[in-house]
Write an enzyme that holds these catalytic residues in place. Sequence first.
Site, short mmCIF file in Angstrom:
data_model
loop_
_atom_site.label_atom_id
_atom_site.label_comp_id
_atom_site.label_asym_id
_atom_site.label_seq_id
_atom_site.Cartn_x
_atom_site.Cartn_y
_atom_site.Cartn_z
N ARG A 276 6.81 2.59 -2.68
CA ARG A 276 7.15 1.40 -3.24
C ARG A 276 8.03 1.26 -4.43
NH1 ARG A 276 3.45 -4.24 -3.29
NH2 ARG A 276 3.93 -4.17 -1.13
N HIS B 109 11.23 -4.80 3.25
CA HIS B 109 9.78 -4.74 3.52
C HIS B 109 9.49 -4.67 5.01
CE1 HIS B 109 5.62 -4.31 2.39
NE2 HIS B 109 5.28 -5.53 1.89
N GLN C 104 5.60 -4.75 6.53
CA GLN C 104 5.16 -6.04 6.49
C GLN C 104 5.70 -6.66 7.84
OE1 GLN C 104 3.26 -7.78 4.02
NE2 GLN C 104 3.05 -9.14 6.16
N ASP D 117 7.45 -16.97 1.58
CA ASP D 117 6.92 -16.19 0.66
C ASP D 117 6.91 -16.87 -0.57
OD1 ASP D 117 6.28 -13.66 -0.46
OD2 ASP D 117 8.25 -12.68 -0.07
N CYS E 259 3.28 -13.15 3.75
CA CYS E 259 2.80 -11.87 3.61
C CYS E 259 2.03 -11.68 2.60
CB CYS E 259 4.18 -11.02 3.33
SG CYS E 259 4.82 -11.27 1.53
N ARG F 84 -1.63 -5.36 8.96
CA ARG F 84 -0.89 -4.34 8.07
C ARG F 84 -1.53 -2.54 8.54
NH1 ARG F 84 1.90 -5.26 3.32
NH2 ARG F 84 2.53 -3.18 3.64
N1 CP Z 1 2.26 -8.17 1.44
C1 CP Z 1 2.16 -7.01 0.62
O1 CP Z 1 2.87 -6.13 0.64
O2 CP Z 1 0.96 -7.26 -0.29
P1 CP Z 1 0.80 -6.22 -1.33
O3 CP Z 1 2.04 -6.42 -2.54
O4 CP Z 1 -0.56 -6.55 -2.04
O5 CP Z 1 0.67 -4.74 -0.93
N1 NVA Z 2 8.77 -10.80 -1.97
C1 NVA Z 2 7.51 -10.41 -2.57
C2 NVA Z 2 6.74 -9.47 -1.69
C3 NVA Z 2 5.40 -9.04 -2.12
C4 NVA Z 2 4.63 -8.27 -1.22
C5 NVA Z 2 7.82 -9.42 -3.88
O1 NVA Z 2 9.05 -8.68 -3.50
O2 NVA Z 2 7.45 -9.30 -4.72
#
Ligand code: CP
Ligand code: NVA
Length: 313
Positions: A113, A140, A143, A231, A270, A298
């Site tokens: 990440r 992502h 997701q 989101d 998400c 997930r």
């Molecule tokens: N939706 C998602 O990726 O959640 P986290 O940021 O908690 O991993």
């Molecule tokens: N769009 C959000 C998703 C988190 C899972 C972010 O990038 O923070």
Amino acid sequence: MRGAAAPRHFLDLHAFTGAELRALLDEAHRRKAARAGLPKGARDPDAPLAGRVLAMIFQKNSTRTRVSFDVGMRQLGGETIVLNAGDTQLGRGESIEDTARVLSRMVDAVMIRANDHGDVEAFAAASDAPVINGLTDLSHPCQILADLMTIEERLGPIAGKTVAWVGDGNNVCASFVHAAGLLGYAMRIATPPAYAPRTQDVQAARAAGASIEVSQDAARAVAGADVVVTDCWVSMGDTDKDARMAAFPPYQVTAALMATAAPHAVFLHCLPAHRGEEMTDEVIDGPQSAVFDEAENRIHAQKAVLLWCLRGA
Ligand code: CP
Ligand code: NVA
């Protein structure tokens, strides 16, 4: 010495064929059904990744991604190592490429990440082990596999459905766009003008056959849609919070807006959610909301990804 076979990276959905994405979704559904009733920590009977280890590198916060990869890998019989990037030598300036070379000699796959999508691509280019994109500023993909799986559980095959995306045309929206042409669903996206999805993502999806409508009109996007998705208005790494909080209120998903979608419409997010911002409590806690199935999925979707990366399933 680089391995003989190129590692199978999972970086973005548009790198796949429709048939490959279909196979990933089918595997996710199949494995979820096959372990119904088992304790969460119990291995799948075939334990296909026994003896394999996944490293996870986090440059940003995570709840779902971290836990779902960890539990999913255990269910497949494998093991995990979690690394907060700042605690590693990355935090002291060791290069992404050298980190990739080292880790891919020690573990079988790496999930990252990252703040910068380019870092995931650079890591993958230097890695002998498969690399999985666990969210970047641009996408992502894990997701969206879980989201598509959740839609199919509620509504049947994703092909032919219309997905309304309301709010920020962000990383999560991008991955929805990436798969649209490949799996045959349409999107209607409504965002403030400054927060539209990237033109290259939309154009590529259209070139792959997708119907993607981009407007600034939430009512137009949601009318009759099968799925309504939103989101957070401020993603991790966004620095323009004040401008965002001023721009997004007309894009809040309310019960009144949800009522204009198809009667069977499903609401997705998400998570983490910001209740009272991108949607009301009534929507996220209402009967059309599938957000907690989506979170659980997930695990199942990522098990299919891990198998694709490590076994070629
Ligand atoms: N939706 C998602 O990726 O959640 P986290 O940021 O908690 O991993
Ligand atoms: N769009 C959000 C998703 C988190 C899972 C972010 O990038 O923070």
